[in-house]
Design an enzyme around this catalytic site. Structure first.
Site, PDB file in Angstrom:
ATOM      1  N   GLY A  12       0.816  -1.212   0.000  1.00 55.49           N
ATOM      2  CA  GLY A  12       0.000   0.000   0.000  1.00 55.49           C
ATOM      3  C   GLY A  12       0.848   1.260   0.000  1.00 55.49           C
ATOM      4  N   ASP A  13       0.177   2.406  -0.215  1.00 50.29           N
ATOM      5  CA  ASP A  13       0.823   3.716  -0.197  1.00 50.29           C
ATOM      6  C   ASP A  13       1.919   3.870  -1.247  1.00 50.29           C
ATOM      7  OD1 ASP A  13      -0.809   4.301   1.978  1.00 50.29           O
ATOM      8  OD2 ASP A  13       0.679   3.581   3.418  1.00 50.29           O
ATOM      9  N   LYS A  16      -0.702   5.443  -5.566  1.00 51.74           N
ATOM     10  CA  LYS A  16      -1.794   5.152  -6.512  1.00 51.74           C
ATOM     11  C   LYS A  16      -2.632   6.401  -6.802  1.00 51.74           C
ATOM     12  CE  LYS A  16      -3.191   2.009  -3.588  1.00 51.74           C
ATOM     13  NZ  LYS A  16      -2.046   1.977  -2.648  1.00 51.74           N
ATOM     14  N   LYS A  18      -1.874   9.565  -6.699  1.00 52.24           N
ATOM     15  CA  LYS A  18      -1.195  10.504  -7.596  1.00 52.24           C
ATOM     16  C   LYS A  18      -1.332  10.054  -9.051  1.00 52.24           C
ATOM     17  CE  LYS A  18       3.050  12.052  -9.483  1.00 52.24           C
ATOM     18  NZ  LYS A  18       4.305  12.745  -9.448  1.00 52.24           N
ATOM     19  N   GLY A  40      -5.791   5.765   2.024  1.00 53.92           N
ATOM     20  CA  GLY A  40      -5.539   7.202   2.017  1.00 53.92           C
ATOM     21  C   GLY A  40      -4.769   7.488   0.743  1.00 53.92           C
ATOM     22  N   HIS A  41      -5.421   8.098  -0.221  1.00 54.32           N
ATOM     23  CA  HIS A  41      -4.787   8.347  -1.525  1.00 54.32           C
ATOM     24  C   HIS A  41      -4.521   9.839  -1.670  1.00 54.32           C
ATOM     25  CE1 HIS A  41      -6.460   4.325  -3.296  1.00 54.32           C
ATOM     26  NE2 HIS A  41      -5.733   4.164  -2.205  1.00 54.32           N
ATOM     27  N   GLN A 223      -4.995  -0.264  -1.061  1.00 52.77           N
ATOM     28  CA  GLN A 223      -4.025  -1.145  -0.411  1.00 52.77           C
ATOM     29  C   GLN A 223      -3.024  -1.657  -1.462  1.00 52.77           C
ATOM     30  OE1 GLN A 223      -7.656  -1.836   0.623  1.00 52.77           O
ATOM     31  NE2 GLN A 223      -7.052  -0.063   1.811  1.00 52.77           N
ATOM     32  N   GLY A 301      -1.505   8.512  10.164  1.00 57.16           N
ATOM     33  CA  GLY A 301      -0.354   9.311  10.585  1.00 57.16           C
ATOM     34  C   GLY A 301       0.775   8.489  11.183  1.00 57.16           C
ATOM     35  N   ARG A 302       0.606   7.153  11.228  1.00 55.77           N
ATOM     36  CA  ARG A 302       1.659   6.314  11.822  1.00 55.77           C
ATOM     37  C   ARG A 302       2.920   6.345  10.957  1.00 55.77           C
ATOM     38  NH1 ARG A 302      -1.318   0.627  12.177  1.00 55.77           N
ATOM     39  NH2 ARG A 302      -2.170   1.417  10.230  1.00 55.77           N
ATOM     40  N   PRO A 303       4.132   6.292  11.590  1.00 60.91           N
ATOM     41  CA  PRO A 303       5.345   6.213  10.765  1.00 60.91           C
ATOM     42  C   PRO A 303       5.324   4.916   9.962  1.00 60.91           C
ATOM     43  CG  PRO A 303       5.884   6.115  13.124  1.00 60.91           C
ATOM     44  CD  PRO A 303       4.414   6.310  13.028  1.00 60.91           C
ATOM     45  N   ARG A 304       5.702   4.992   8.689  1.00 62.68           N
ATOM     46  CA  ARG A 304       5.762   3.771   7.874  1.00 62.68           C
ATOM     47  C   ARG A 304       7.124   3.115   8.050  1.00 62.68           C
ATOM     48  NH1 ARG A 304       3.491   7.092   2.821  1.00 62.68           N
ATOM     49  NH2 ARG A 304       1.292   7.080   3.320  1.00 62.68           N
ATOM     50  N   GLY A 414       8.442  13.228  -7.625  1.00 60.65           N
ATOM     51  CA  GLY A 414       7.960  14.175  -6.619  1.00 60.65           C
ATOM     52  C   GLY A 414       6.458  14.014  -6.475  1.00 60.65           C
TER      53      GLY A 414
HETATM   54  P1  GDP Z   1      -1.539   5.652  -2.163  1.00 59.24           P
HETATM   55  O1  GDP Z   1      -2.239   5.160  -0.947  1.00 59.24           O
HETATM   56  O2  GDP Z   1      -0.957   4.559  -2.983  1.00 59.24           O
HETATM   57  O3  GDP Z   1      -2.370   6.589  -2.985  1.00 59.24           O
HETATM   58  O4  GDP Z   1      -0.299   6.494  -1.623  1.00 59.24           O
HETATM   59  P2  GDP Z   1      -0.322   7.573  -0.417  1.00 59.24           P
HETATM   60  O5  GDP Z   1      -0.960   8.805  -0.916  1.00 59.24           O
HETATM   61  O6  GDP Z   1      -0.837   6.965   0.829  1.00 59.24           O
HETATM   62  O7  GDP Z   1       1.230   7.746  -0.159  1.00 59.24           O
HETATM   63  C1  GDP Z   1       2.086   8.193  -1.153  1.00 59.24           C
HETATM   64  C2  GDP Z   1       2.779   9.477  -0.626  1.00 59.24           C
HETATM   65  O8  GDP Z   1       3.884   9.769  -1.436  1.00 59.24           O
HETATM   66  C3  GDP Z   1       1.874  10.692  -0.684  1.00 59.24           C
HETATM   67  O9  GDP Z   1       2.220  11.540   0.368  1.00 59.24           O
HETATM   68  C4  GDP Z   1       2.241  11.321  -2.020  1.00 59.24           C
HETATM   69  O10 GDP Z   1       1.999  12.721  -2.051  1.00 59.24           O
HETATM   70  C5  GDP Z   1       3.708  11.028  -2.082  1.00 59.24           C
HETATM   71  N1  GDP Z   1       4.263  10.845  -3.434  1.00 59.24           N
HETATM   72  C6  GDP Z   1       3.707  10.261  -4.522  1.00 59.24           C
HETATM   73  N2  GDP Z   1       4.605  10.197  -5.519  1.00 59.24           N
HETATM   74  C7  GDP Z   1       5.741  10.727  -5.056  1.00 59.24           C
HETATM   75  C8  GDP Z   1       7.044  10.921  -5.603  1.00 59.24           C
HETATM   76  O11 GDP Z   1       7.340  10.557  -6.724  1.00 59.24           O
HETATM   77  N3  GDP Z   1       7.981  11.495  -4.786  1.00 59.24           N
HETATM   78  C9  GDP Z   1       7.707  11.892  -3.521  1.00 59.24           C
HETATM   79  N4  GDP Z   1       8.683  12.448  -2.804  1.00 59.24           N
HETATM   80  N5  GDP Z   1       6.487  11.737  -2.968  1.00 59.24           N
HETATM   81  C10 GDP Z   1       5.521  11.149  -3.729  1.00 59.24           C
HETATM   82  P1  IMO Z   2      -3.793   2.612   0.622  1.00 59.09           P
HETATM   83  O1  IMO Z   2      -4.972   2.424  -0.296  1.00 59.09           O
HETATM   84  C1  IMO Z   2      -1.118   0.928   3.606  1.00 59.09           C
HETATM   85  C2  IMO Z   2      -2.803  -1.981   6.376  1.00 59.09           C
HETATM   86  C3  IMO Z   2      -2.940  -1.587   7.832  1.00 59.09           C
HETATM   87  C4  IMO Z   2      -2.803  -2.946   8.488  1.00 59.09           C
HETATM   88  C5  IMO Z   2      -3.520  -3.870   7.515  1.00 59.09           C
HETATM   89  C6  IMO Z   2      -4.958  -4.156   7.879  1.00 59.09           C
HETATM   90  O2  IMO Z   2      -3.666   4.003   1.137  1.00 59.09           O
HETATM   91  O3  IMO Z   2      -2.552   2.087   0.007  1.00 59.09           O
HETATM   92  P2  IMO Z   2      -7.220  -2.775   7.881  1.00 59.09           P
HETATM   93  O4  IMO Z   2      -7.537  -1.398   8.368  1.00 59.09           O
HETATM   94  O5  IMO Z   2      -7.466  -2.982   6.434  1.00 59.09           O
HETATM   95  O6  IMO Z   2      -7.855  -3.822   8.729  1.00 59.09           O
HETATM   96  O7  IMO Z   2      -5.633  -2.950   8.126  1.00 59.09           O
HETATM   97  O8  IMO Z   2      -3.465  -3.230   6.254  1.00 59.09           O
HETATM   98  N1  IMO Z   2      -3.457  -1.056   5.425  1.00 59.09           N
HETATM   99  C7  IMO Z   2      -2.799  -0.225   4.625  1.00 59.09           C
HETATM  100  N2  IMO Z   2      -1.479   0.042   4.539  1.00 59.09           N
HETATM  101  N3  IMO Z   2      -1.989   1.534   2.759  1.00 59.09           N
HETATM  102  C8  IMO Z   2      -3.308   1.263   2.823  1.00 59.09           C
HETATM  103  O9  IMO Z   2      -4.181   1.743   1.915  1.00 59.09           O
HETATM  104  C9  IMO Z   2      -3.770   0.380   3.818  1.00 59.09           C
HETATM  105  N4  IMO Z   2      -4.986  -0.084   4.174  1.00 59.09           N
HETATM  106  C10 IMO Z   2      -4.786  -0.966   5.153  1.00 59.09           C
HETATM  107  O10 IMO Z   2      -1.928  -0.695   8.207  1.00 59.09           O
HETATM  108  O11 IMO Z   2      -1.448  -3.327   8.518  1.00 59.09           O
HETATM  109 MG    MG Z   3      -2.239   5.446   1.134  1.00 57.23          MG
END
Ligand code: GDP
Ligand code: IMO
Ligand code: MG
Length: 423
Positions: A12-13, A16, A18, A40-41, A223, A301-304, A414
């Protein structure tokens, strides 16, 4: 017309949100197919950062239908808040946001259950986002859940009460008190009233008819594949099918109608919550990734947790999803590294070297086998074309493409919409 799918290949994270926002102008429809407010996108443009949880990431582009599909679990309270945020930017959700009547509703007691289950697990907790995801999917599979279409039914309140009675019995078994419930219910019913005014549709018809009429659709995953209920690092996973097949069941689109599958991955690795992460770093290098990448959860807000890129895991995700194109995110986060490590294999306790994921990811002591390459060690701030990339970054991309046997078509340097380099 076929439906393209975009999904995360790691935990996850990956970025996606962006990429969906970047690609959205090429599409007529953007649809979420699973997950819920655990996602959280993040989208960044015009100097503003937006975080979406349940609303598809095409919402900020004009003339795009954004659909929340049947596979999603939806929290009405979170949705109301998200829409209130959109209103500040004059986003026309009345015209552009549609919700499947078959999506499942997260009740306040689902959130209390999530917390009770996590507490009972003690040190073995999943690290859930506590948004009620697991308990809601449990009720869906248990054939008990309430769906969005039920909101329109005159006996909705009785059905709600009946389900809450069941939940209360479970909660008392876990020793949870229900003190918070009245307040949560007040917000819930207020949000439900608002929910009834939204566009509630038979999304499977909407999507299939729009594909038939030649409209382009992008399915947006939440995810990542390593959190998938079947193929992720079970039990440290989420409760939905986060893979391409999940887009079929989560939207009602046949497998034969799937077109491109875009696999999103970071140039390194992160994970929030508990569970195995073979390439995790516990040293300054991991700290530097967290700082440079601002690796703190968009939802909690948890540290990844941070670590090097993991090729056995990526190959697995590419295999189970049928990925046709890769997009590499957050290359800029590695700018300060003189050397970059790539995990090419795993070594098990018995000395065995594996190029694939073992069944037992959780208790097996997996040692990553690394290949070290030279980093580019310079800023990418001025780079606007792939040709301008430092040679070390191009070498990294070429090496990954060869290993993963899939083209990398985009590199992100970025968080802003504009910081996206097509190859
Ligand atoms: P998602 O859940 O897959 O949509 O990703 P998140 O939004 O949770 O986490 C991605 C984080 O990385 C967000 O804070 C974005 O603004 C940031 N981000 C996305 N692409 C880039 C990149 O190429 N460089 C940097 N530095 N940050 C990025
Ligand atoms: P996006 O779409 C990162 C993780 C949680 C936990 C596990 C189960 O932003 O990439 P849940 O709340 O589904 O029962 O949690 O999955 N998790 C994510 N980690 N990005 C996410 O979504 C996540 N959604 C759930 O941290 O380990
Ligand atoms: Mg996310």
């Amino acid at each position: 017309m076929k439906m393209d799918v975009l999904l995360g290949l790691q935990w996850g994270d990956e970025g996606k949100g962006k990429v969906v926002d970047f690609l959205a102008p090429k599409y007529d429809v953007v649809a979420r197919f699973q997950g819920g407010p655990n996602a959280g996108h993040t989208l960044e443009f015009d100097g503003i950062k937006h975080v979406l949880h349940q609303i598809p990431s095409g919402i900020f582009r004009e003339n795009i239908k954004n659909i929340i599909g049947n596979g999603v679990v939806l929290d009405p309270v979170v949705l109301k808040k998200e829409i209130e945020e959109l209103k500040k930017f004059n986003i026309s959700y009345q015209e552009n946001l549609f919700i499947s009547k078959k999506a499942t509703i997260i009740l306040p007691t689902h959130k209390l259950l999530d917390a009770a289950y996590e507490k009972s697990k003690g040190e073995k907790k999943i690290g859930s986002t506590l948004k009620g995801i697991g308990p809601t999917y449990q009720d869906k599979i248990g054939r008990l859940a309430l769906r969005v279409g039920d909101l329109l039914s005159p006996d909705f309140n009785e059905r709600y009460e009946a389900l809450v009675d069941k939940h209360s019995a479970i909660l008392s078994f876990y020793g949870s008190d229900l003190k918070e419930l009245p307040e949560l219910e007040e917000d819930f019913f207020e949000a439900v009233e608002f929910f009834r005014t939204l566009n509630l549709i038979d999304s499977e018809y909407e999507i299939n008819l729009s594909l038939q009429s030649g409209k382009k659709t992008l399915a947006e995953g939440a995810q990542g594949s390593l959190l998938d209920i079947d193929f992720g690092s079970y039990p440290f996973v989420t409760s939905s099918s986060t893979m391409t097949a999940g887009a079929c069941t989560g939207l009602g689109v046949a497998p034969s109608k799937i077109g491109e599958v875009f696999g999103i991955f970071k140039a390194y690795g992160t994970r929030v919550g508990s569970g195995p992460f073979p390439t995790e770093l516990f040293d300054e290098a991991g700290e530097l990734m967290r700082k440079e990448g601002n690796e703190f959860g968009s939802t909690t807000g948890r540290p990844r947790r941070c670590g090097w890129i993991d090729l056995p895991a990526l190959k697995y995700s590419i295999m189970i999803n049928g990925v046709t194109q890769l997009f590499m995110m957050k290359a800029d986060v590695l700018n300060l590294f003189e050397e970059i490590k790539i995990c090419t294999h795993y070594q098990l306790k018995n000395g065995e070297i594996l190029g694939r994921l073992p069944f037992e990811m959780v208790n097996e002591n997996i040692l990553p086998v690394f290949k070290t390459i030279k980093g580019w060690n310079c800023s990418l701030a001025e780079v606007t074309t792939y040709e301008q990339f430092p040679v070390e970054l191009r070498d990294y991309v070429t090496f990954l493409e060869k290993e993963l046997n899939t083209p990398i078509k985009m590199v992100s340097v970025g968080p802003d919409r504009k910081q996206t380099i097509l190859k």
